[in-house]
Design a protein around this motif. Structure first.
Motif, PDB file in Angstrom:
ATOM      1  N   LEU A  61       0.837  -1.199   0.000  1.00 31.69           N
ATOM      2  CA  LEU A  61       0.000   0.000   0.000  1.00 31.69           C
ATOM      3  C   LEU A  61       0.875   1.254   0.000  1.00 31.69           C
ATOM      4  N   LEU A  62       1.946   1.229   0.780  1.00 30.97           N
ATOM      5  CA  LEU A  62       2.866   2.365   0.828  1.00 30.97           C
ATOM      6  C   LEU A  62       3.499   2.607  -0.539  1.00 30.97           C
ATOM      7  N   TYR A  63       3.951   1.538  -1.199  1.00 30.47           N
ATOM      8  CA  TYR A  63       4.568   1.676  -2.521  1.00 30.47           C
ATOM      9  C   TYR A  63       3.572   2.233  -3.541  1.00 30.47           C
ATOM     10  N   CYS A  64       2.325   1.799  -3.430  1.00 34.21           N
ATOM     11  CA  CYS A  64       1.304   2.269  -4.369  1.00 34.21           C
ATOM     12  C   CYS A  64       1.026   3.759  -4.166  1.00 34.21           C
ATOM     13  N   LEU A  65       0.971   4.188  -2.906  1.00 30.82           N
ATOM     14  CA  LEU A  65       0.752   5.609  -2.618  1.00 30.82           C
ATOM     15  C   LEU A  65       1.922   6.446  -3.136  1.00 30.82           C
ATOM     16  N   GLN A  66       3.133   5.917  -3.018  1.00 32.12           N
ATOM     17  CA  GLN A  66       4.296   6.625  -3.552  1.00 32.12           C
ATOM     18  C   GLN A  66       4.242   6.676  -5.079  1.00 32.12           C
ATOM     19  N   ALA A  67       3.701   5.621  -5.681  1.00 32.43           N
ATOM     20  CA  ALA A  67       3.565   5.592  -7.143  1.00 32.43           C
ATOM     21  C   ALA A  67       2.578   6.656  -7.613  1.00 32.43           C
ATOM     22  N   ILE A  68       1.528   6.889  -6.818  1.00 27.12           N
ATOM     23  CA  ILE A  68       0.557   7.937  -7.170  1.00 27.12           C
ATOM     24  C   ILE A  68       1.257   9.289  -7.260  1.00 27.12           C
ATOM     25  N   ARG A  69       2.214   9.521  -6.372  1.00 26.00           N
ATOM     26  CA  ARG A  69       2.946  10.790  -6.376  1.00 26.00           C
ATOM     27  C   ARG A  69       3.915  10.892  -7.549  1.00 26.00           C
ATOM     28  N   SER A  70       4.090   9.805  -8.274  1.00 19.05           N
ATOM     29  CA  SER A  70       4.956   9.826  -9.457  1.00 19.05           C
ATOM     30  C   SER A  70       4.164  10.045 -10.742  1.00 19.05           C
ATOM     31  N   LEU A  71       2.847  10.155 -10.634  1.00 20.17           N
ATOM     32  CA  LEU A  71       2.021  10.440 -11.806  1.00 20.17           C
ATOM     33  C   LEU A  71       2.185  11.901 -12.212  1.00 20.17           C
ATOM     34  N   THR A  72       2.150  12.162 -13.503  1.00 19.75           N
ATOM     35  CA  THR A  72       2.233  13.538 -13.992  1.00 19.75           C
ATOM     36  C   THR A  72       0.868  14.210 -13.821  1.00 19.75           C
ATOM     37  N   PRO A  73       0.816  15.541 -13.833  1.00 16.55           N
ATOM     38  CA  PRO A  73      -0.472  16.236 -13.710  1.00 16.55           C
ATOM     39  C   PRO A  73      -1.500  15.771 -14.738  1.00 16.55           C
ATOM     40  N   SER A  74      -1.064  15.535 -15.970  1.00 15.84           N
ATOM     41  CA  SER A  74      -2.007  15.094 -17.002  1.00 15.84           C
ATOM     42  C   SER A  74      -2.519  13.688 -16.704  1.00 15.84           C
ATOM     43  N   GLN A  75      -1.663  12.821 -16.167  1.00 12.69           N
ATOM     44  CA  GLN A  75      -2.086  11.466 -15.808  1.00 12.69           C
ATOM     45  C   GLN A  75      -3.069  11.492 -14.637  1.00 12.69           C
ATOM     46  N   VAL A  76      -2.819  12.380 -13.685  1.00 11.75           N
ATOM     47  CA  VAL A  76      -3.735  12.517 -12.550  1.00 11.75           C
ATOM     48  C   VAL A  76      -5.097  12.988 -13.039  1.00 11.75           C
ATOM     49  N   LYS A  77      -5.096  13.977 -13.920  1.00 13.95           N
ATOM     50  CA  LYS A  77      -6.351  14.514 -14.439  1.00 13.95           C
ATOM     51  C   LYS A  77      -7.118  13.461 -15.227  1.00 13.95           C
ATOM     52  N   GLN A  78      -6.393  12.668 -15.990  1.00 15.24           N
ATOM     53  CA  GLN A  78      -7.016  11.639 -16.815  1.00 15.24           C
ATOM     54  C   GLN A  78      -7.654  10.541 -15.962  1.00 15.24           C
ATOM     55  N   ASN A  79      -7.038  10.241 -14.814  1.00 18.13           N
ATOM     56  CA  ASN A  79      -7.530   9.163 -13.944  1.00 18.13           C
ATOM     57  C   ASN A  79      -8.112   9.706 -12.638  1.00 18.13           C
ATOM     58  N   ASP A  80      -8.582  10.933 -12.680  1.00 21.03           N
ATOM     59  CA  ASP A  80      -9.033  11.633 -11.475  1.00 21.03           C
ATOM     60  C   ASP A  80     -10.080  10.845 -10.684  1.00 21.03           C
ATOM     61  N   GLU A  81     -11.151  10.455 -11.320  1.00 17.38           N
ATOM     62  CA  GLU A  81     -12.240   9.767 -10.621  1.00 17.38           C
ATOM     63  C   GLU A  81     -11.780   8.435 -10.035  1.00 17.38           C
ATOM     64  N   TYR A  82     -10.976   7.699 -10.800  1.00 17.67           N
ATOM     65  CA  TYR A  82     -10.482   6.402 -10.338  1.00 17.67           C
ATOM     66  C   TYR A  82      -9.576   6.566  -9.116  1.00 17.67           C
ATOM     67  N   LEU A  83      -8.688   7.556  -9.153  1.00 17.59           N
ATOM     68  CA  LEU A  83      -7.761   7.789  -8.045  1.00 17.59           C
ATOM     69  C   LEU A  83      -8.507   8.213  -6.776  1.00 17.59           C
ATOM     70  N   ARG A  84      -9.507   9.063  -6.934  1.00 21.95           N
ATOM     71  CA  ARG A  84     -10.297   9.490  -5.774  1.00 21.95           C
ATOM     72  C   ARG A  84     -10.998   8.292  -5.130  1.00 21.95           C
ATOM     73  N   GLY A  85     -11.512   7.396  -5.964  1.00 19.48           N
ATOM     74  CA  GLY A  85     -12.179   6.210  -5.443  1.00 19.48           C
ATOM     75  C   GLY A  85     -11.235   5.320  -4.652  1.00 19.48           C
ATOM     76  N   LEU A  86     -10.011   5.153  -5.165  1.00 16.99           N
ATOM     77  CA  LEU A  86      -9.011   4.349  -4.458  1.00 16.99           C
ATOM     78  C   LEU A  86      -8.683   4.948  -3.094  1.00 16.99           C
ATOM     79  N   LEU A  87      -8.409   6.238  -3.090  1.00 15.64           N
ATOM     80  CA  LEU A  87      -8.004   6.907  -1.850  1.00 15.64           C
ATOM     81  C   LEU A  87      -9.120   6.891  -0.809  1.00 15.64           C
ATOM     82  N   LYS A  88     -10.369   6.982  -1.252  1.00 13.68           N
ATOM     83  CA  LYS A  88     -11.488   6.929  -0.298  1.00 13.68           C
ATOM     84  C   LYS A  88     -11.576   5.556   0.367  1.00 13.68           C
TER      85      LYS A  88
END
Length: 429
Positions: free
Chosen positions: A400-427
């Motif tokens: 889980l820690l490695y995955c959270l660190q991987a999220i911080r390695s996403l580019t702004p465009s990648q975050v925007k593209q997967n915004d809804e999916y990422l929010r669901g994971l974090l919740k």
């Protein structure tokens, strides 16, 4: 005979229509988020317990019931005779467990008739006791708060016996978590303070009269409408009182024919003062904690008071919370946000860290790993899976820690593209 009413601001307050000295009012509400945080200090060892203690301005009750009203009244009178204070309903006595109000206790509190409660205060005590009531929801539980303001014309005296709790002629005072009859030293100090205040008020009035001239001064009784002075007196019709227009010295009335009174200074209507001319009601507010801050961000919630969420970060264990989301919602810039945070009264390190974040904006982006270690390979895989929405939602521990660190390695465009999916994971996590 000219009529002039002078009103100069002093260190102690301002003067209202009745000529009484009014205290300067605190801009800090007794139910501000800062004050509620001080009361509901949650233990780091037990999330169902608070570490706040009963004191000269705080008392806890497990429940609310009208049968215990005499005890509540006694405590309120003691608060009024000291420096004001809170009765909090829904807190265990020892230890201070976060019980909340429920069932009949909650129903009785929510159905409090402010007029009835004010009537009880007036029935048992000689001076009016100013109070406010509040309902606070925290982590799904509801608490009742009754706040009593410090009386400015002490002492408040009991004028009627009740259930062997209240005794006619008693003056109650707050001593380190308990309410009891006032002791000699506190009573003497109270009466001496009152004498000095009255003396200062008389000196202020006499000074104003001397400045204006004793022959040119009239006394305006706003209750009866009578104006009296050395040259006689006259009455102002009651229907005209509400229509009077006050003009400052050196100015003139532009509306000819409208009755005017000459004024030096500023007149403030009594109805504009707190507790006067307003109908009391229970204010219901939901508490803000770290979980509320995070979920509001993840749910893209349009909260009503985003600035309160920004301020609350100052009381949490970390300043690394989504502050910029609430800055955008509040429609303010970073400089305004910094001023709001600096004004918060908090000893938490999160406050200074938050100010540092706002003054020196920085990204927490982590450069994607390039080595071939086991940890790096896992992070690379998580980074690929994140972009394809293939993450296992049951991750725990280091994965889980490695995955959270991987999220911080996403580019702004990648975050925007997967915004809804990422929010669901974090919740879920």
């Amino acid at each position: 005979m000219s009529i002039r009413k002078q009103n100069k601001e002093s260190g102690n307050g301002t003067t209202n229509y009745s000529g009484e000295l009014q205290p300067k009012l605190s801009t800090r509400s007794p139910f501000s988020q800062e004050k509620l945080n001080e009361i509901f200090k949650i233990s780091s060892k037990d999330p169902n317990r608070i570490i706040s203690r009963e004191s000269s301005n705080l008392e806890f009750k497990e429940s609310f019931g009208w049968r215990s009203l005499p005890k509540y009244l006694k405590t309120c009178a003691a608060f009024a005779n000291t420096k004001g204070g809170y009765i909090v309903f829904g807190i265990g006595r020892s230890p201070h467990k976060l019980l909340g109000l429920s069932g009949n206790s909650l129903q009785q509190f929510e159905n409090i008739d402010p007029a009835k409660l004010s009537g009880q205060f007036n029935e048992y005590f000689s001076l009016e006791i100013e109070w406010d009531i509040h309902e606070y929801e925290l982590n799904g539980k509801i608490y009742g708060l009754l706040y009593v303001y410090e009386c400015k014309d002490k002492p408040v005296i009991c004028k009627k016996d009740s259930d062997k709790v209240l005794k006619e002629g008693d003056i109650y005072y707050r001593y380190r978590g308990r309410s009891q009859r006032i002791k000699y030293s506190e009573l003497r100090t109270m009466l001496e303070t009152k004498r000095i205040k009255e003396q200062q008020l008389w000196m202020r009035h006499l000074s104003q009269i001397a400045e204006i001239g004793v022959r040119d001064v009239g006394i305006f009784d706003f209750k009866s409408g009578q104006v009296s002075g050395t040259n006689g007196s006259f009455l102002i019709d009651e229907s005209l009182l509400s229509q009077l227009s006050f003009i400052k010295e050196g100015e003139f009335s532009e509306e000819k024919g409208k009755p005017t009174l000459r004024l030096i200074g500023k007149v403030e209507a009594i109805s504009s003062l707190p507790g006067v001319g307003r109908r009391k009601k229970i204010v219901k507010v939901k508490g803000i904690r770290i979980g509320d801050i995070v979920l509001a961000f993840l749910n893209s919630e349009k909260v009503q008071e985003p600035i309160e969420y920004i301020k609350q970060i100052c009381f949490e264990s970390t300043a690394f919370l989504p502050v910029y989301y609430f800055i955008v919602l509040a429609n303010i810039d970073r400089q305004k946000a910094i001023k709001e945070v600096e004004a918060v009264i908090s000893r938490s390190r999160a406050k200074s860290k938050l100010i540092e974040r706002l003054k020196q904006p920085q990204t927490l982006f982590i450069t994607p790993p390039t080595s071939s270690t086991e940890a790096s390979e896992k992070k690379k895989k998580f980074l690929r899976d994140l972009q394809q929405s293939l993450i296992n939602r049951d991750l725990v521990g280091k994965d889980l820690l490695y995955c959270l660190q991987a999220i911080r390695s996403l580019t702004p465009s990648q975050v925007k593209q997967n915004d809804e999916y990422l929010r669901g994971l974090l919740k879920e996590w």
